[in-house]
Scaffold this motif. Structure first.
Motif, PDB file in Angstrom:
ATOM      1  N   GLY A   6       0.794  -1.226   0.000  1.00 19.81           N
ATOM      2  CA  GLY A   6       0.000   0.000   0.000  1.00 19.81           C
ATOM      3  C   GLY A   6       0.823   1.271   0.000  1.00 19.81           C
ATOM      4  N   ASP A   7       2.132   1.162  -0.123  1.00 13.70           N
ATOM      5  CA  ASP A   7       3.010   2.328  -0.166  1.00 13.70           C
ATOM      6  C   ASP A   7       3.134   2.791  -1.620  1.00 13.70           C
ATOM      7  OD1 ASP A   7       4.972   4.267   0.012  1.00 13.70           O
ATOM      8  OD2 ASP A   7       6.546   2.904   0.726  1.00 13.70           O
ATOM      9  N   MET A   8       2.105   3.466  -2.089  1.00 13.61           N
ATOM     10  CA  MET A   8       2.061   3.873  -3.494  1.00 13.61           C
ATOM     11  C   MET A   8       3.147   4.890  -3.827  1.00 13.61           C
ATOM     12  SD  MET A   8      -0.133   1.857  -4.510  1.00 13.61           S
ATOM     13  CE  MET A   8      -1.593   0.965  -4.098  1.00 13.61           C
ATOM     14  N   ASP A   9       3.410   5.832  -2.933  1.00 12.45           N
ATOM     15  CA  ASP A   9       4.451   6.827  -3.205  1.00 12.45           C
ATOM     16  C   ASP A   9       5.823   6.165  -3.277  1.00 12.45           C
ATOM     17  OD1 ASP A   9       2.653   8.939  -3.369  1.00 12.45           O
ATOM     18  OD2 ASP A   9       2.834   9.435  -1.241  1.00 12.45           O
ATOM     19  N   GLY A  10       6.077   5.211  -2.384  1.00 10.77           N
ATOM     20  CA  GLY A  10       7.338   4.467  -2.427  1.00 10.77           C
ATOM     21  C   GLY A  10       7.464   3.661  -3.702  1.00 10.77           C
ATOM     22  N   ALA A  11       6.359   3.063  -4.121  1.00 11.99           N
ATOM     23  CA  ALA A  11       6.356   2.285  -5.363  1.00 11.99           C
ATOM     24  C   ALA A  11       6.666   3.185  -6.555  1.00 11.99           C
ATOM     25  CB  ALA A  11       5.009   1.591  -5.552  1.00 11.99           C
ATOM     26  N   VAL A  12       6.006   4.330  -6.612  1.00 10.84           N
ATOM     27  CA  VAL A  12       6.229   5.264  -7.724  1.00 10.84           C
ATOM     28  C   VAL A  12       7.676   5.722  -7.747  1.00 10.84           C
ATOM     29  CG1 VAL A  12       5.664   7.567  -8.598  1.00 10.84           C
ATOM     30  CG2 VAL A  12       3.852   6.031  -7.885  1.00 10.84           C
ATOM     31  N   LEU A  30      16.806   4.610 -15.124  1.00 18.50           N
ATOM     32  CA  LEU A  30      17.968   3.770 -15.420  1.00 18.50           C
ATOM     33  C   LEU A  30      17.801   2.971 -16.711  1.00 18.50           C
ATOM     34  CD1 LEU A  30      18.684   2.513 -11.815  1.00 18.50           C
ATOM     35  CD2 LEU A  30      20.131   4.040 -13.172  1.00 18.50           C
ATOM     36  N   ASN A  31      16.554   2.608 -17.030  1.00 18.94           N
ATOM     37  CA  ASN A  31      16.289   1.827 -18.240  1.00 18.94           C
ATOM     38  C   ASN A  31      15.002   2.345 -18.877  1.00 18.94           C
ATOM     39  OD1 ASN A  31      16.093  -0.034 -20.258  1.00 18.94           O
ATOM     40  ND2 ASN A  31      16.023  -1.819 -18.935  1.00 18.94           N
ATOM     41  N   PRO A  32      15.102   3.467 -19.605  1.00 15.74           N
ATOM     42  CA  PRO A  32      13.904   4.114 -20.146  1.00 15.74           C
ATOM     43  C   PRO A  32      13.131   3.275 -21.158  1.00 15.74           C
ATOM     44  CG  PRO A  32      15.886   5.450 -20.551  1.00 15.74           C
ATOM     45  CD  PRO A  32      16.315   4.188 -19.887  1.00 15.74           C
ATOM     46  N   LYS A  33      13.759   2.280 -21.733  1.00 14.05           N
ATOM     47  CA  LYS A  33      13.100   1.509 -22.785  1.00 14.05           C
ATOM     48  C   LYS A  33      12.287   0.329 -22.260  1.00 14.05           C
ATOM     49  CE  LYS A  33      16.442   2.790 -26.253  1.00 14.05           C
ATOM     50  NZ  LYS A  33      17.392   2.371 -27.265  1.00 14.05           N
ATOM     51  N   THR A  34      12.330   0.066 -20.960  1.00  7.97           N
ATOM     52  CA  THR A  34      11.609  -1.094 -20.451  1.00  7.97           C
ATOM     53  C   THR A  34      10.110  -0.830 -20.375  1.00  7.97           C
ATOM     54  OG1 THR A  34      11.410  -2.696 -18.670  1.00  7.97           O
ATOM     55  CG2 THR A  34      11.982  -0.483 -18.027  1.00  7.97           C
ATOM     56  N   ALA A  35       9.349  -1.751 -20.923  1.00 13.80           N
ATOM     57  CA  ALA A  35       7.891  -1.649 -20.877  1.00 13.80           C
ATOM     58  C   ALA A  35       7.357  -2.061 -19.515  1.00 13.80           C
ATOM     59  CB  ALA A  35       7.284  -2.538 -21.963  1.00 13.80           C
ATOM     60  N   LEU A  36       8.124  -2.826 -18.764  1.00 20.21           N
ATOM     61  CA  LEU A  36       7.663  -3.314 -17.467  1.00 20.21           C
ATOM     62  C   LEU A  36       7.344  -2.175 -16.502  1.00 20.21           C
ATOM     63  CD1 LEU A  36      10.153  -6.283 -16.965  1.00 20.21           C
ATOM     64  CD2 LEU A  36       7.714  -6.421 -17.501  1.00 20.21           C
ATOM     65  N   VAL A  37       8.150  -1.136 -16.502  1.00 19.62           N
ATOM     66  CA  VAL A  37       7.911  -0.003 -15.608  1.00 19.62           C
ATOM     67  C   VAL A  37       6.649   0.730 -16.032  1.00 19.62           C
ATOM     68  CG1 VAL A  37       8.817   2.164 -14.715  1.00 19.62           C
ATOM     69  CG2 VAL A  37      10.348   0.232 -15.067  1.00 19.62           C
ATOM     70  N   ASN A  38       6.469   0.946 -17.327  1.00 23.88           N
ATOM     71  CA  ASN A  38       5.258   1.611 -17.808  1.00 23.88           C
ATOM     72  C   ASN A  38       4.019   0.805 -17.448  1.00 23.88           C
ATOM     73  OD1 ASN A  38       6.690   3.757 -18.905  1.00 23.88           O
ATOM     74  ND2 ASN A  38       6.987   2.708 -20.848  1.00 23.88           N
ATOM     75  N   GLU A  39       4.128  -0.519 -17.533  1.00 19.10           N
ATOM     76  CA  GLU A  39       3.002  -1.377 -17.146  1.00 19.10           C
ATOM     77  C   GLU A  39       2.704  -1.245 -15.660  1.00 19.10           C
ATOM     78  OE1 GLU A  39       3.936  -5.354 -18.441  1.00 19.10           O
ATOM     79  OE2 GLU A  39       4.212  -4.691 -20.503  1.00 19.10           O
ATOM     80  N   ALA A  40       3.748  -1.168 -14.839  1.00 18.42           N
ATOM     81  CA  ALA A  40       3.550  -1.015 -13.398  1.00 18.42           C
ATOM     82  C   ALA A  40       2.881   0.319 -13.087  1.00 18.42           C
ATOM     83  CB  ALA A  40       4.893  -1.133 -12.671  1.00 18.42           C
ATOM     84  N   LEU A  41       3.334   1.392 -13.728  1.00 16.14           N
ATOM     85  CA  LEU A  41       2.726   2.703 -13.517  1.00 16.14           C
ATOM     86  C   LEU A  41       1.282   2.727 -14.011  1.00 16.14           C
ATOM     87  CD1 LEU A  41       5.763   4.978 -14.387  1.00 16.14           C
ATOM     88  CD2 LEU A  41       4.640   4.823 -12.159  1.00 16.14           C
ATOM     89  N   ALA A  42       1.022   2.055 -15.128  1.00 15.49           N
ATOM     90  CA  ALA A  42      -0.352   1.977 -15.644  1.00 15.49           C
ATOM     91  C   ALA A  42      -1.239   1.202 -14.676  1.00 15.49           C
ATOM     92  CB  ALA A  42      -0.354   1.313 -17.025  1.00 15.49           C
ATOM     93  N   GLY A  43      -0.677   0.167 -14.057  1.00 15.59           N
ATOM     94  CA  GLY A  43      -1.431  -0.592 -13.060  1.00 15.59           C
ATOM     95  C   GLY A  43      -1.803   0.257 -11.865  1.00 15.59           C
ATOM     96  N   LEU A  44      -0.895   1.129 -11.457  1.00 15.43           N
ATOM     97  CA  LEU A  44      -1.192   2.046 -10.355  1.00 15.43           C
ATOM     98  C   LEU A  44      -2.315   3.013 -10.727  1.00 15.43           C
ATOM     99  CD1 LEU A  44       2.253   3.038  -8.791  1.00 15.43           C
ATOM    100  CD2 LEU A  44       0.399   1.791  -7.713  1.00 15.43           C
ATOM    101  N   LEU A  45      -2.275   3.492 -11.965  1.00 11.42           N
ATOM    102  CA  LEU A  45      -3.323   4.400 -12.441  1.00 11.42           C
ATOM    103  C   LEU A  45      -4.676   3.704 -12.382  1.00 11.42           C
ATOM    104  CD1 LEU A  45      -4.451   6.920 -13.871  1.00 11.42           C
ATOM    105  CD2 LEU A  45      -3.731   5.894 -16.029  1.00 11.42           C
ATOM    106  N   LYS A  46      -4.706   2.469 -12.861  1.00 11.19           N
ATOM    107  CA  LYS A  46      -5.953   1.708 -12.872  1.00 11.19           C
ATOM    108  C   LYS A  46      -6.429   1.434 -11.447  1.00 11.19           C
ATOM    109  CE  LYS A  46      -7.855  -2.340 -15.174  1.00 11.19           C
ATOM    110  NZ  LYS A  46      -7.526  -3.486 -16.019  1.00 11.19           N
ATOM    111  N   GLU A  47      -5.505   1.142 -10.567  1.00  7.10           N
ATOM    112  CA  GLU A  47      -5.818   0.800  -9.179  1.00  7.10           C
ATOM    113  C   GLU A  47      -6.280   2.015  -8.370  1.00  7.10           C
ATOM    114  OE1 GLU A  47      -2.978  -1.106  -5.958  1.00  7.10           O
ATOM    115  OE2 GLU A  47      -2.876  -2.199  -7.853  1.00  7.10           O
ATOM    116  N   THR A  48      -5.633   3.141  -8.575  1.00  9.22           N
ATOM    117  CA  THR A  48      -5.885   4.304  -7.723  1.00  9.22           C
ATOM    118  C   THR A  48      -6.605   5.449  -8.418  1.00  9.22           C
ATOM    119  OG1 THR A  48      -3.778   5.355  -8.269  1.00  9.22           O
ATOM    120  CG2 THR A  48      -3.787   3.829  -6.399  1.00  9.22           C
ATOM    121  N   GLY A  49      -6.606   5.442  -9.747  1.00 10.51           N
ATOM    122  CA  GLY A  49      -7.193   6.557 -10.485  1.00 10.51           C
ATOM    123  C   GLY A  49      -6.289   7.764 -10.543  1.00 10.51           C
ATOM    124  N   LYS A  50      -5.070   7.647 -10.044  1.00 10.53           N
ATOM    125  CA  LYS A  50      -4.126   8.763 -10.013  1.00 10.53           C
ATOM    126  C   LYS A  50      -3.046   8.522 -11.042  1.00 10.53           C
ATOM    127  CE  LYS A  50      -1.381  11.323  -6.641  1.00 10.53           C
ATOM    128  NZ  LYS A  50      -0.920  11.358  -5.242  1.00 10.53           N
TER     129      LYS A  50
END
Length: 158
Positions: free
Chosen positions: A117-123, A132-152
């Motif tokens: 539940g530490d969303m700020d720490g996760a972000v 460090l690795n701007p081309k990784t899709a995994l980070v974008n997917e994680a951030l998109a998951g947070l958006l879907k989960e929290t609406g933020k």
């Protein structure tokens, strides 16, 4: 929802194990740590509790950054899969302290923080991984998951 997210993270993480190993392929070791071997067998058998025990032992016995980082990162992934989020954070934090540029540990630590539940720490960790690795899709997917989960939209906020 968390269960399906866990499956994606485990699959992604285990895939990263092989990517990590490939990225360090120039280093040759003549003797594999027996705990790593036993941990890999336990993962294949689906016994993630035993795998965590073996990876934990391996983290205490392996030498050299090239060997330690993938062990710590995989321990983080396995502990996450076991629901031991604090232990996952601890393993990834050790990896980050060993190599501040090891983006996989930031990503996986962010996943564990998110699960707690530490969303700020996760972000914060996701953004470090992305930097460090701007081309990784995994980070974008994680951030998109947070958006879907929290609406933020954390990508815009941070």
């Amino acid at each position: 929802m968390i269960h399906s997210f866990k499956n994606v993270i485990i699959a992604s993480g285990l895939g990263l194990m092989s990517l990590t190993a490939a990225s360090h392929a120039q280093v040759y070791y003549f003797e594999e740590d027996p705990n790593v071997h036993k941990a890999e067998l336990a993962v294949r058998a689906g016994d993630l509790i035993k795998a965590a025990q073996y990876y934990s032992r391996a983290a205490r016995s392996v030498s050299g950054e090239e060997r330690l980082l993938p062990v710590l990162n995989t321990l983080c992934i396995v502990e996450y899969a076991n629901g031991n989020f604090e232990a996952a954070i601890e393993a990834c934090t050790k990896a980050v302290k060993t190599d501040r540029k090891y983006w996989q540990a930031y990503l996986n630590r962010g996943n564990a923080k998110r699960a707690l539940g530490d969303m700020d720490g996760a972000v914060s960790d996701y953004n470090k991984a992305k930097k460090l690795n701007p081309k990784t899709a995994l980070v974008n997917e994680a951030l998109a998951g947070l958006l879907k989960e929290t609406g933020k939209n954390y990508a815009e906020v941070h």
